[in-house]
Design an enzyme around this catalytic site. Structure first.
Site, PDB file in Angstrom:
ATOM      1  CG  HIS A 157      76.711  64.788  55.852  1.00  0.00           C
ATOM      2  ND1 HIS A 157      76.079  64.704  57.143  1.00  0.00           N
ATOM      3  CD2 HIS A 157      77.888  64.283  56.165  1.00  0.00           C
ATOM      4  CE1 HIS A 157      76.947  64.030  58.116  1.00  0.00           C
ATOM      5  NE2 HIS A 157      78.093  64.049  57.426  1.00  0.00           N
ATOM      6  N   GLY A 215      81.572  68.523  55.241  1.00  0.00           N
ATOM      7  CA  GLY A 215      80.439  68.623  54.908  1.00  0.00           C
ATOM      8  C   GLY A 215      80.222  68.351  53.450  1.00  0.00           C
ATOM      9  CG  ASN A 216      79.035  65.420  51.734  1.00  0.00           C
ATOM     10  OD1 ASN A 216      77.725  65.262  51.930  1.00  0.00           O
ATOM     11  ND2 ASN A 216      79.886  64.827  52.785  1.00  0.00           N
ATOM     12  CG  HIS A 229      77.600  60.434  61.172  1.00  0.00           C
ATOM     13  ND1 HIS A 229      77.814  59.496  60.409  1.00  0.00           N
ATOM     14  CD2 HIS A 229      78.291  61.496  60.925  1.00  0.00           C
ATOM     15  CE1 HIS A 229      78.527  60.236  59.277  1.00  0.00           C
ATOM     16  NE2 HIS A 229      78.629  61.421  59.715  1.00  0.00           N
ATOM     17  CE1 TYR A 236      56.806  84.616  57.411  1.00  0.00           C
ATOM     18  CE2 TYR A 236      58.028  83.506  55.561  1.00  0.00           C
ATOM     19  CZ  TYR A 236      57.705  84.307  56.628  1.00  0.00           C
ATOM     20  OH  TYR A 236      59.003  84.862  57.195  1.00  0.00           O
ATOM     21  CG  ASP A 295      57.530  79.232  61.608  1.00  0.00           C
ATOM     22  OD1 ASP A 295      56.434  79.109  61.423  1.00  0.00           O
ATOM     23  OD2 ASP A 295      58.331  80.200  62.049  1.00  0.00           O
ATOM     24  CG  HIS A 306      80.453  66.183  60.834  1.00  0.00           C
ATOM     25  ND1 HIS A 306      81.130  65.528  61.544  1.00  0.00           N
ATOM     26  CD2 HIS A 306      80.105  65.592  60.186  1.00  0.00           C
ATOM     27  CE1 HIS A 306      81.177  64.291  61.068  1.00  0.00           C
ATOM     28  NE2 HIS A 306      80.355  64.440  60.029  1.00  0.00           N
ATOM     29  CB  SER A 322      81.295  63.294  49.246  1.00  0.00           C
ATOM     30  OG  SER A 322      80.972  62.794  50.362  1.00  0.00           O
ATOM     31  CB  SER A 323      83.811  59.101  51.916  1.00  0.00           C
ATOM     32  OG  SER A 323      83.723  60.050  53.141  1.00  0.00           O
ATOM     33  CG  ASP A 324      79.316  61.074  54.036  1.00  0.00           C
ATOM     34  OD1 ASP A 324      79.467  60.224  54.953  1.00  0.00           O
ATOM     35  OD2 ASP A 324      79.887  62.346  54.201  1.00  0.00           O
TER      36      ASP A 324
END
Lengths: 230, 230, 230, 230
Positions: A94, A27-28, A168, A226, A119, A96, A73-75
């Site tokens: 991001h 994740g990143n 993905h 709210y 919501d 998984h 990050s590769s993303d």
């Protein structure tokens, strides 16, 4: 340079880990300083246990590294494409995470089956089209970003701070890095609720539009009532 | 003797416990020193709470005990068969983790339904054929190893560091004991994702070959560009 | 003012958080002092980490704020409608807990499929009818309360301390705030058991009436013989 | 009186709580001293947090209280019936653990779908027949015990230390209280594995008898070779 942004991005990455949405380095989270046009992002393949603000990488919006020893990050090209196109967002996350990834793997949007979803997300959470061989072959991560932007052609990304990349997993965003992580945490809950609701009642579709609007708009926008900040 | 190997194997067994992939003594990790031809493995039926490097058993590749007071894991002949045939592996892990075991019990390979899977396993995770009465009756654990090796006749075990033993559970491996445990942890996530994805969309098959290759090869092999070590 | 009630309501809200039935501010607990006609409730959108007895809002049964700086929970009109109509209850709890919410989203009552359910709820947990556009548009939260009351027209709310609001999630109640939280925790378990039981055996209906009565009445009412307090 | 037995029973009840198989007071463990003919059991409806060895109740096999101020578990007559009929058991455990309870609610035996099951239970885990109105009406808990004993008419309770009471939940037993809790913990894992395996492959039946025998007998009986104690 941009010390606060690096702290904010580092802390958001650690919150991602604490929330149990990621294991290992799956994740990143990134953030952006719009005035400087600088993006801060997690380095690639680094364990969360070793992450400090000093390890965060700074890049410009074209992907040139401005500060940092490690590979980002590769993303990163996906994040940059989103910052270039969704001009008011301040953070991207991001993961998984289990249940959001399941919907992404099934290439199915998450229908709005209840007020918990309403919501936070103003309609079904969309899924990108599958990418072509050509898009996968070269500039894959950039093309992932382009596929997301294409998916939002007729959607308001401020009212739908999440997308499922087909085959993905999810990307989410918000006004800052912490809010992008919150969107991932909520998406994971909503995805699990939707999966189990569909198992219980496969023919179910979406809640009425009126109820969706009521819940979304009582928390967001000009007439929200709210919380304490409206 | 081989103190570092014993520490490494002990630590990998404890990591297995911490990861919540095993309860009681339902799992075991081994490692090998290829120069000496010596395998280190957990003793049989010992609680993880009592495990120390000194309790680790050393054997040669034919199964003769070289050091250690206790009986080695009853699965030792399976481990040895894998070390004899998969000559570049350095560690092996066996668990009964919930979701990987479910696929093993169903005697179904885990299809590659997303990039989380593709990041670690280059194709579907295979399942062994069921064993014959004769194979079960005598040398059962050795024959389990032989069935795994047979399954990999046309498969590259370096690109597929996991197998499901039919009716039983998973074995995973890697360049060292710690990496074999990592493979078990990832396999468990992937197995759960695949199970729930199939529940959501039973007709789903595998992701496109191009996407599988892209994800597997961006993390592994000569042209990898994920992480910091390439 | 009403310091004990505020402490009790604060503590019940914190117990809700500890029980992992809520994330962020997705839930609220209230309590009532019947002598004074005063309701104590959590403020809207406040994180549980920041909640103290002093932050609890006091209102009369018509919704006029008697004490407190912050805006009360947006669900307050639902709570008040229940207190006005279920005259013997002392606490109310609302959550979006995973499994109870799934049944609410499916708009299906939870059938009594076992004695765990029968020990707490004397029959199927009911679900409200869907609300009309008009009811959603104005006074939505008040109308939610009215829909619950309508659902209990022919039901004994003392023997059925829970309801599923269609498309939304559960409300539970009890003689005091802590017991209303306990009802939410039990409901969540029962909802998960029922969901998985239906998956295993879709044609299953309810346990025999005799068994339901036996279990409910051995814990509740004049002839109860479970526990130490009868 | 029988201080060690009371400590053992108290500790087994606390282990049940730590294992997360029970919430509130939804479970109970007992033990027996066969020489004295005395059973020790948890008091009814008491929270595990308040449980100490001094609170454990002692009874003879006819249910007369020998020591203790509190009322014993309402399930005591079930425990006593099992001790009277399964003469070699030393401890009994009852829970409403999620997955075992689901099979009990579905009134379905848990088929042996893998070696994890075969390592502990020598065949399918049986379910009692439903009880008649008359059996529920009077002496319900005693009749529950009788229904279990009837279910084991042609079964060896030493090789099958678990049963599902129809519409209710599991009872397990063993040579001592701690082992009866272990059987409940393993049963819960096996029940979850079986449920999910059936979801993945509904037509699956049982593993081959040969494999069942191999796994059960390598851990139990005269020719066992698992662990250190044979």
């Amino acid at each position: 340079m941009l010390k606060n942004l690096k702290i904010e991005v580092c802390e958001a990455n650690l919150e991602l880990k604490r929330s149990k949405l990621v294991i290992y380095s799956w994740g990143n989270v990134s953030g952006i300083n719009r005035n400087e046009g600088i993006v801060a992002i997690k380095p690639s393949g680094i364990s969360y246990d070793e992450l400090t603000p000093d390890g965060i990488i700074l890049l410009d919006l074209e992907g040139n590294i401005v500060e940092g020893q490690l590979r980002p990050s590769s993303d990163t090209p996906t994040h940059l494409e989103l910052y270039r196109n969704f001009e008011d967002i301040g953070g991207i996350c991001h993961t998984h995470s289990m249940n959001a990834t399941i919907w992404a793997q099934a290439c199915q949007p998450i229908p709005c089956l209840g007020t918990t979803h309403a919501d936070y997300f103003y309609g079904p959470v969309p899924v990108t089209r599958s990418m072509t061989k050509h898009e996968i072959e070269a500039d894959y991560e950039l093309n992932t970003g382009k596929a997301i932007v294409e998916t939002f052609k007729d959607l308001n990304h401020a009212q739908m701070p999440a997308v499922l990349v087909a085959n993905h997993g999810p990307f989410t965003w918000g006004p800052n890095p912490a809010k992008s992580v919150e969107a991932s945490i909520v998406l994971e809950q909503v995805a699990e609720m939707a999966l189990k609701t569909i198992i219980l009642k496969p023919e179910l579709t979406a809640i009425p539009q009126k109820l969706l609007s009521k819940h979304y708009l009582r928390k967001h926008g000009n007439n929200a009532y709210y919380g304490q900040n409206y």
